[in-house]
Design an enzyme around this catalytic site. Structure first.
Site, PDB file in Angstrom:
ATOM      1  N   GLY A 199     -25.268  46.211-109.277  1.00  0.00           N
ATOM      2  CA  GLY A 199     -24.114  46.637-110.071  1.00  0.00           C
ATOM      3  C   GLY A 199     -24.291  48.069-110.548  1.00  0.00           C
ATOM      4  O   GLY A 199     -25.013  48.852-109.917  1.00  0.00           O
ATOM      5  N   ASN A 200     -23.652  48.384-111.672  1.00  0.00           N
ATOM      6  CA  ASN A 200     -23.670  49.786-112.113  1.00  0.00           C
ATOM      7  C   ASN A 200     -24.924  50.116-112.928  1.00  0.00           C
ATOM      8  O   ASN A 200     -25.610  49.224-113.438  1.00  0.00           O
ATOM      9  CB  ASN A 200     -22.383  50.115-112.878  1.00  0.00           C
ATOM     10  CG  ASN A 200     -22.322  49.387-114.215  1.00  0.00           C
ATOM     11  OD1 ASN A 200     -23.083  49.675-115.139  1.00  0.00           O
ATOM     12  ND2 ASN A 200     -21.436  48.402-114.313  1.00  0.00           N
ATOM     13  N   VAL A 203     -25.287  48.922-116.864  1.00  0.00           N
ATOM     14  CA  VAL A 203     -25.765  47.552-117.090  1.00  0.00           C
ATOM     15  C   VAL A 203     -27.210  47.398-116.589  1.00  0.00           C
ATOM     16  O   VAL A 203     -27.988  46.626-117.151  1.00  0.00           O
ATOM     17  CB  VAL A 203     -24.811  46.525-116.441  1.00  0.00           C
ATOM     18  CG1 VAL A 203     -25.373  45.119-116.537  1.00  0.00           C
ATOM     19  CG2 VAL A 203     -23.440  46.586-117.113  1.00  0.00           C
ATOM     20  N   GLU A 221     -30.190  47.174-107.583  1.00  0.00           N
ATOM     21  CA  GLU A 221     -29.395  47.680-106.449  1.00  0.00           C
ATOM     22  C   GLU A 221     -28.171  48.364-107.046  1.00  0.00           C
ATOM     23  O   GLU A 221     -27.216  47.696-107.453  1.00  0.00           O
ATOM     24  CB  GLU A 221     -28.987  46.515-105.543  1.00  0.00           C
ATOM     25  CG  GLU A 221     -30.151  45.825-104.852  1.00  0.00           C
ATOM     26  CD  GLU A 221     -30.679  46.606-103.653  1.00  0.00           C
ATOM     27  OE1 GLU A 221     -29.935  47.452-103.120  1.00  0.00           O
ATOM     28  OE2 GLU A 221     -31.821  46.372-103.249  1.00  0.00           O
ATOM     29  N   CYS A 255     -20.549  49.967-102.166  1.00  0.00           N
ATOM     30  CA  CYS A 255     -21.595  50.797-102.772  1.00  0.00           C
ATOM     31  C   CYS A 255     -22.068  51.900-101.838  1.00  0.00           C
ATOM     32  O   CYS A 255     -22.449  52.971-102.294  1.00  0.00           O
ATOM     33  CB  CYS A 255     -22.771  49.931-103.211  1.00  0.00           C
ATOM     34  SG  CYS A 255     -23.426  48.941-101.863  1.00  0.00           S
TER      35      CYS A 255
HETATM   36  P1  NAD Z   1     -19.709  44.020-112.355  1.00  0.00           P
HETATM   37  O1  NAD Z   1     -18.806  44.538-113.420  1.00  0.00           O
HETATM   38  O2  NAD Z   1     -19.348  42.762-111.653  1.00  0.00           O
HETATM   39  O3  NAD Z   1     -21.145  43.859-113.039  1.00  0.00           O
HETATM   40  C1  NAD Z   1     -22.269  43.414-112.315  1.00  0.00           C
HETATM   41  C2  NAD Z   1     -22.866  42.197-113.023  1.00  0.00           C
HETATM   42  O4  NAD Z   1     -23.340  42.584-114.306  1.00  0.00           O
HETATM   43  C3  NAD Z   1     -21.858  41.070-113.238  1.00  0.00           C
HETATM   44  O5  NAD Z   1     -22.442  39.858-112.847  1.00  0.00           O
HETATM   45  C4  NAD Z   1     -21.565  41.132-114.716  1.00  0.00           C
HETATM   46  O6  NAD Z   1     -21.266  39.888-115.268  1.00  0.00           O
HETATM   47  C5  NAD Z   1     -22.855  41.682-115.305  1.00  0.00           C
HETATM   48  N1  NAD Z   1     -22.635  42.428-116.534  1.00  0.00           N
HETATM   49  C6  NAD Z   1     -21.612  43.268-116.816  1.00  0.00           C
HETATM   50  N2  NAD Z   1     -21.768  43.790-118.062  1.00  0.00           N
HETATM   51  C7  NAD Z   1     -22.910  43.257-118.567  1.00  0.00           C
HETATM   52  C8  NAD Z   1     -23.623  43.408-119.801  1.00  0.00           C
HETATM   53  N3  NAD Z   1     -23.176  44.196-120.772  1.00  0.00           N
HETATM   54  N4  NAD Z   1     -24.763  42.725-119.954  1.00  0.00           N
HETATM   55  C9  NAD Z   1     -25.231  41.913-118.985  1.00  0.00           C
HETATM   56  N5  NAD Z   1     -24.601  41.745-117.804  1.00  0.00           N
HETATM   57  C10 NAD Z   1     -23.463  42.400-117.593  1.00  0.00           C
HETATM   58  O7  NAD Z   1     -19.941  45.073-111.202  1.00  0.00           O
HETATM   59  P2  NAD Z   1     -20.030  46.669-111.298  1.00  0.00           P
HETATM   60  O8  NAD Z   1     -21.202  47.075-112.108  1.00  0.00           O
HETATM   61  O9  NAD Z   1     -18.705  47.252-111.595  1.00  0.00           O
HETATM   62  O10 NAD Z   1     -20.326  46.938-109.751  1.00  0.00           O
HETATM   63  C11 NAD Z   1     -20.033  48.150-109.161  1.00  0.00           C
HETATM   64  C12 NAD Z   1     -21.268  49.016-109.106  1.00  0.00           C
HETATM   65  O11 NAD Z   1     -22.271  48.335-108.382  1.00  0.00           O
HETATM   66  C13 NAD Z   1     -21.053  50.309-108.380  1.00  0.00           C
HETATM   67  O12 NAD Z   1     -21.768  51.325-109.035  1.00  0.00           O
HETATM   68  C14 NAD Z   1     -21.663  50.064-107.010  1.00  0.00           C
HETATM   69  O13 NAD Z   1     -22.089  51.212-106.349  1.00  0.00           O
HETATM   70  C15 NAD Z   1     -22.786  49.156-107.358  1.00  0.00           C
HETATM   71  N6  NAD Z   1     -23.107  48.323-106.218  1.00  0.00           N
HETATM   72  C16 NAD Z   1     -24.322  48.463-105.639  1.00  0.00           C
HETATM   73  C17 NAD Z   1     -24.634  47.701-104.529  1.00  0.00           C
HETATM   74  C18 NAD Z   1     -25.961  47.805-103.853  1.00  0.00           C
HETATM   75  O14 NAD Z   1     -26.243  46.949-103.033  1.00  0.00           O
HETATM   76  N7  NAD Z   1     -26.787  48.785-104.153  1.00  0.00           N
HETATM   77  C19 NAD Z   1     -23.712  46.805-104.028  1.00  0.00           C
HETATM   78  C20 NAD Z   1     -22.483  46.694-104.662  1.00  0.00           C
HETATM   79  C21 NAD Z   1     -22.191  47.447-105.758  1.00  0.00           C
END
Ligand code: NAD
Length: 471
Positions: A199-200, A203, A221, A255
């Site tokens: 994710g981002n 977080v 990741e 991503c």
């Molecule tokens: P998202 O908002 O779904 O968050 C990811 C996870 O974190 C979710 O399961 C969510 O419930 C949890 N989360 C959110 N806020 C939280 C908090 N305050 N405390 C604990 N857990 C929390 O997804 P996102 O972050 O918007 O995903 C997009 C980002 O992920 C982009 O930056 C993208 O580049 C990156 N990404 C990376 C990959 C990789 O394989 N490297 C793949 C996909 C996406």
């Protein structure tokens, strides 16, 4: 507006008792046998086969994901990861023999892979099947218990996975917990033996802080601004097609999508023309009517992307249209982009492609090197020396030369970031390694047991030891 937070479905009694239950299973040795691991991997493959339609529909509901993309990038991907794990498991689990230095002989040394224990996998919304289940493949192959936390921002897929996983996998060892920050926070308060987060980066910091309290290792990741560098001599039609494909799959919410383009000044107009032709060929005159073009995940992200377009000082060379109720945003190409433009600050994560001019590949490489290391880097060139120069001067999680995105579908290539784009890697054998402890084992026979290495260190013993150890 983000999707409503769903209640946790499988944590009757809360996160603490759930993790304790899985830990009991782990400590009882339930997950260690190769036969158990195979059963789980077979179960995952059966799930992906039998529930394929249900998952495709869930992905369509969440992201307007075209069925072919859902198959290609979410479902088949995990199926082949599980297939590979099934084929290779015996080899991966075999102890690795290691040579023993002369002074230590006779002895045998090996590295034994052990499961870590109870692991947590936290997934995002953009490839919600793939990014939850591909790490789960590695965790199960390595013999761990798993808590899988899908993203609340892909609610249909999250619900489908929460329903399906318990049907196909061992419920004493695998659990799905649905929910958002609150439920994830409750999980993060528990002690896990590994946390795998996608994710981002914001977080990721929350995850790492929580992990630090228990000294739990993490795989992160993350994302970043992955550049595509285009040389003057590149085949511009092919480059444009491959950049447009990688950028516009899942409406840019990938991503490893090329985030922006650095193109040789002389080739810029020809590249933009070729991008226009590629987009037209892929999605027709009006991409809003194409069944092959996805939607933005939610209103909050749609508004974020619109704001980027309103704030940019760049020229909208292609696209720019949008429709808020259906969360449609046209494939959009920007030119005359200032490096300080708002579109060049954060990862775009949508179908907006800034194209910046450079003098040559060397300048493009310096530009990339002056910014945080991206998850992926793409370079389009016919010059091996030019490509090599870019590779030497820059850092990124992965590279694809004359292509985009496809590097992550080669299971032998570890997939992960570096620096700001993440830490650790997975896919193929790397997934198994990520969820295993490499335990060093040295076995010595009781005989011989020469007195040489023991005190008292007489002059003769010291002399022999020094000579032996300096070899
Ligand atoms: P998202 O908002 O779904 O968050 C990811 C996870 O974190 C979710 O399961 C969510 O419930 C949890 N989360 C959110 N806020 C939280 C908090 N305050 N405390 C604990 N857990 C929390 O997804 P996102 O972050 O918007 O995903 C997009 C980002 O992920 C982009 O930056 C993208 O580049 C990156 N990404 C990376 C990959 C990789 O394989 N490297 C793949 C996909 C996406």
């Amino acid at each position: 507006m983000s999707a409503p937070i769903r209640p946790t479905v499988t944590t009757t009694g809360g996160a603490g008792p759930l993790v304790a239950r899985l830990r009991d299973s782990f400590e009882a040795g339930r997950t260690r046998p190769a036969s158990w691991r195979r059963q789980q991997l077979e179960g995952l493959r059966a799930l992906l086969r039998e529930a394929e339609h249900e998952l495709v529909e869930a992905l369509r509901a969440d992201l307007g994901k075209p069925a072919t993309e859902a198959m290609m990038t979410d479902i088949s991907f995990v199926r082949s990861e599980a297939g590979m794990a099934l084929r290779e498991l015996g080899r991966w689990m075999s102890p690795e023999r290691v040579p023993v230095p002369l002074v230590q002989r006779p002895a045998r040394a090996r590295i034994a892979r052990q499961p870590l224990g109870v692991v947590l996998v936290i997934a995002p919304w953009n490839y919600p099947v793939n990014l939850l289940l591909a790490p789960v493949v590695g965790a199960l192959a390595a013999g761990n218990c798993v808590v899988a936390k899908p993203s609340e921002l892909a609610p249909a897929t999250s619900a489908a996975l929460a329903r399906l996983l318990p049907r196909y996998l061992d419920q004493e060892a695998v659990a799905v917990v649905e929910g958002g920050p609150e439920e994830t926070g409750a999980l993060l308060a528990q002690r896990f033996d590994h946390i795998f987060y996608t994710g981002n980066a914001r977080v990721a910091r929350v995850v790492m802080e929580a992990a630090a309290r228990h000294l739990t290792p993490v795989t992160l990741e993350l994302g970043g601004k992955s550049p595509a560098l285009v040389d003057a001599g590149a085949d511009l039609e092919v480059a444009a097609r491959r950049i447009a494909w990688g950028k516009l799959m899942n409406a840019g919410q990938t991503c490893v999508a090329p985030d922006y383009v650095l193109v040789h000044r002389e080739a810029r107009d020809r590249l933009v023309g070729a991008l226009g032709r590629a987009i037209h060929r892929f999605y027709g005159k009006d991409p809003a009517r194409s069944p092959d073009y996805a939607r933005i995940v939610n209103d909050r992200h749609w508004v974020r992307l619109r704001h980027l377009l309103e704030a940019t000082g760049a020229r909208v060379a292609l696209g720019g249209e949008g429709d808020r109720p259906s969360r449609y945003l046209a494939p959009t190409v920007l030119t005359d982009v200032d490096p300080d433009d708002p579109v060049m600050e954060e990862e775009i994560f949508g179908p907006i492609l800034p194209v910046l001019d450079v003098e040559d590949l060397a300048q493009a490489a310096s530009f990339v090197a002056s910014r945080p290391s991206p998850l992926a880097l793409y370079v389009f060139s016919r010059s091996d020396a030019g490509v090599e120069q870019v590779l030497q001067r820059t850092s990124s999680g992965s590279v694809c030369i004359n292509g985009t995105v496809l590097q992550l579908a080669v299971p032998g290539l570890p997939f992960g970031g570096v620096g700001e784009s993440g830490t650790g890697a997975y896919h193929g054998r790397s997934s198994f390694e990520t969820f295993s402890h490499r335990r060093s084992v040295l076995a010595k026979p009781v005989w011989p047991d020469p007195p040489l290495a023991y005190p008292p260190y007489t002059r003769l013993r010291s002399w022999i030891l020094r000579r032996a150890l300096s070899r």
